[in-house]
Scaffold this motif. Sequence first.
Motif, PDB file in Angstrom:
ATOM      1  N   UNK A 316       0.823  -1.198   0.000  1.00 32.40           N
ATOM      2  CA  UNK A 316       0.000   0.000   0.000  1.00 32.40           C
ATOM      3  C   UNK A 316       0.863   1.256   0.000  1.00 32.40           C
ATOM      4  N   UNK A 317       0.573   2.155  -0.919  1.00 33.32           N
ATOM      5  CA  UNK A 317       1.263   3.452  -0.990  1.00 33.32           C
ATOM      6  C   UNK A 317       0.245   4.541  -0.650  1.00 33.32           C
ATOM      7  N   UNK A 318       0.287   5.064   0.566  1.00 33.08           N
ATOM      8  CA  UNK A 318      -0.709   6.081   0.956  1.00 33.08           C
ATOM      9  C   UNK A 318      -0.749   7.273   0.020  1.00 33.08           C
ATOM     10  N   UNK A 319       0.387   7.615  -0.579  1.00 33.89           N
ATOM     11  CA  UNK A 319       0.440   8.786  -1.460  1.00 33.89           C
ATOM     12  C   UNK A 319      -0.343   8.569  -2.747  1.00 33.89           C
ATOM     13  N   UNK A 320      -0.672   7.309  -3.050  1.00 33.99           N
ATOM     14  CA  UNK A 320      -1.370   7.018  -4.304  1.00 33.99           C
ATOM     15  C   UNK A 320      -2.877   7.235  -4.198  1.00 33.99           C
ATOM     16  N   UNK A 321      -3.402   7.385  -2.989  1.00 29.85           N
ATOM     17  CA  UNK A 321      -4.842   7.560  -2.828  1.00 29.85           C
ATOM     18  C   UNK A 321      -5.256   8.997  -3.103  1.00 29.85           C
ATOM     19  N   UNK A 322      -6.309   9.141  -3.886  1.00 27.41           N
ATOM     20  CA  UNK A 322      -6.816  10.465  -4.240  1.00 27.41           C
ATOM     21  C   UNK A 322      -8.282  10.567  -3.796  1.00 27.41           C
ATOM     22  N   UNK A 323      -8.603  11.681  -3.163  1.00 28.99           N
ATOM     23  CA  UNK A 323      -9.956  11.910  -2.669  1.00 28.99           C
ATOM     24  C   UNK A 323     -10.502  13.206  -3.232  1.00 28.99           C
ATOM     25  N   UNK A 324     -11.759  13.223  -3.597  1.00 31.37           N
ATOM     26  CA  UNK A 324     -12.405  14.450  -4.058  1.00 31.37           C
ATOM     27  C   UNK A 324     -12.446  15.460  -2.918  1.00 31.37           C
ATOM     28  N   UNK A 325     -12.188  16.724  -3.204  1.00 27.09           N
ATOM     29  CA  UNK A 325     -12.297  17.748  -2.162  1.00 27.09           C
ATOM     30  C   UNK A 325     -13.754  18.059  -1.801  1.00 27.09           C
ATOM     31  N   UNK A 326     -14.690  17.508  -2.555  1.00 25.09           N
ATOM     32  CA  UNK A 326     -16.102  17.755  -2.282  1.00 25.09           C
ATOM     33  C   UNK A 326     -16.559  17.006  -1.031  1.00 25.09           C
ATOM     34  N   UNK A 327     -17.674  17.425  -0.490  1.00 25.01           N
ATOM     35  CA  UNK A 327     -18.319  16.742   0.625  1.00 25.01           C
ATOM     36  C   UNK A 327     -19.353  15.769   0.070  1.00 25.01           C
ATOM     37  N   UNK A 328     -19.501  14.618   0.704  1.00 24.60           N
ATOM     38  CA  UNK A 328     -20.510  13.633   0.299  1.00 24.60           C
ATOM     39  C   UNK A 328     -21.446  13.365   1.468  1.00 24.60           C
ATOM     40  N   UNK A 329     -22.729  13.168   1.151  1.00 25.74           N
ATOM     41  CA  UNK A 329     -23.728  12.925   2.189  1.00 25.74           C
ATOM     42  C   UNK A 329     -24.703  11.854   1.715  1.00 25.74           C
ATOM     43  N   UNK A 330     -25.070  10.959   2.619  1.00 22.09           N
ATOM     44  CA  UNK A 330     -25.973   9.859   2.321  1.00 22.09           C
ATOM     45  C   UNK A 330     -27.178   9.897   3.258  1.00 22.09           C
ATOM     46  N   UNK A 331     -28.376   9.815   2.701  1.00 23.44           N
ATOM     47  CA  UNK A 331     -29.624   9.757   3.465  1.00 23.44           C
ATOM     48  C   UNK A 331     -30.245   8.373   3.264  1.00 23.44           C
ATOM     49  N   UNK A 332     -30.522   7.693   4.351  1.00 29.40           N
ATOM     50  CA  UNK A 332     -31.121   6.358   4.273  1.00 29.40           C
ATOM     51  C   UNK A 332     -32.637   6.461   4.238  1.00 29.40           C
ATOM     52  N   UNK A 333     -33.250   5.804   3.248  1.00 29.85           N
ATOM     53  CA  UNK A 333     -34.693   5.644   3.204  1.00 29.85           C
ATOM     54  C   UNK A 333     -35.022   4.277   3.778  1.00 29.85           C
ATOM     55  N   UNK A 334     -35.804   4.266   4.849  1.00 33.81           N
ATOM     56  CA  UNK A 334     -36.134   3.027   5.549  1.00 33.81           C
ATOM     57  C   UNK A 334     -37.624   2.736   5.447  1.00 33.81           C
TER      58      UNK A 334
END
Length: 426
Positions: A316-334
């Motif tokens: 594993x190379x931690x430097x290879x991981x790329x993340x979007x600078x955006x925020x993500x949100x999940x709403x559960x429908x139950x």
Amino acid sequence: MNVLLVGSGGREHALAWKLSRSPLVEKLRVAPGNGGTALVAENVPIGDTDVQALADYVRDNAIDFVVAGPEAPLVAGLTDALAALGVPCFGPDAYCARLEGSKAFAKEVMAVSGVPTAAFRVFTDLEAARAHVAERSLPMVVKADGLAAGKGVVVAKTRQEALDALEEMMARRVFGQAGDTVVVEDCILGEEASFLAFCDGATCAPMPSCQDHKAAGEGDTGPNTGGMGAYSPAPVLPDTEWERMADLVIRPILRTLAERGHPFKGVLYAGLMMTPDGPSVLEYNVRFGDPECQPLLMRLESDLAQVMRDCVAGKLDPASLRWSPKTALCVVLAAKGYPGDYPKGMEIRGLEAADALPDSKVFVAGAALKDGALRATGGRVLGVSALGEGLASAQENAYRAVSAVGFENSYFRRDIGSKGIKRISQ
């Protein structure tokens, strides 16, 4: 690679969606899967805890790589069984999986590793546990040691509540063997956060923080559930704190397990309480959370299959991981009534319309394809997720997608992310 993903929830649909986008994945199967995974992969009718049947399927179908979604197959020894066949599995061996499978084991490893956690005692004798509860200050937490489908934890505000919990777990055995051993610990207060990391046995690559919403009702009221929504990052644990948090709660655990001859490979998830005195670990999980997985994978820009393969290979190379600078949100429908009794069989409508909205994706949790229609089969049915330029934007986009999809007798919390927005404004 010919890949088999094990599991059947919203987490597994998110994993299947991400894995199906990898050029490394030639064919993807999911056992047993759900109506969402069937849209991006081939479902295989094998239960996720039937380790022998899974191993036989892997051997007979030339599977090159296995990904374990939930904790139960890992605790049951899936990775060990596949290792005997020479097939790599993303997920820790059974020894390491005890971090989630045994709360007493997790506490012992935390103590040895110097990880901050609440003071605790472990009991196998009911009378000794009762005597301890009679002396301990309130409130306190009583936990069944083993896996109890997320229901084996009682926050006791009175001594009688603690004694009743002991009676249920140890005498009445409502959780079976999971309650033969109990952990009694101090109750610590603060704001919760989820901190996950990819691990290859020695190296870890921290993921952005998350915050889950466990309570069924708005304002964190009502009974606890498997999770009614989540968002990433969590303002209570900003990105600047990743490395410090990894040094505090991830790397010490990796060192201890490696020293014991069981390097941890997979996802290590620290459930944190951010107290006035600093972070404290409530529990460890040995897999992605559900629904935390959904916003995290919405933000992950790297090839998930490559990251998982590197973890298993110890590269594993931690430097290879790329993340979007955006925020993500999940709403559960139950389904209305969850986490208690709830109806089933409702047809889900609007999935394509919701997915067509910008930066939005609906992940299927408790639903199956029947007669050409997607119908609810579980308590948590959908995880409606979206990206946004900041938490308020992600919240707005997610609820816009919620309005486009639905089914009869559904309910959802309307305040997912509001706590974080309030923190940012302050």
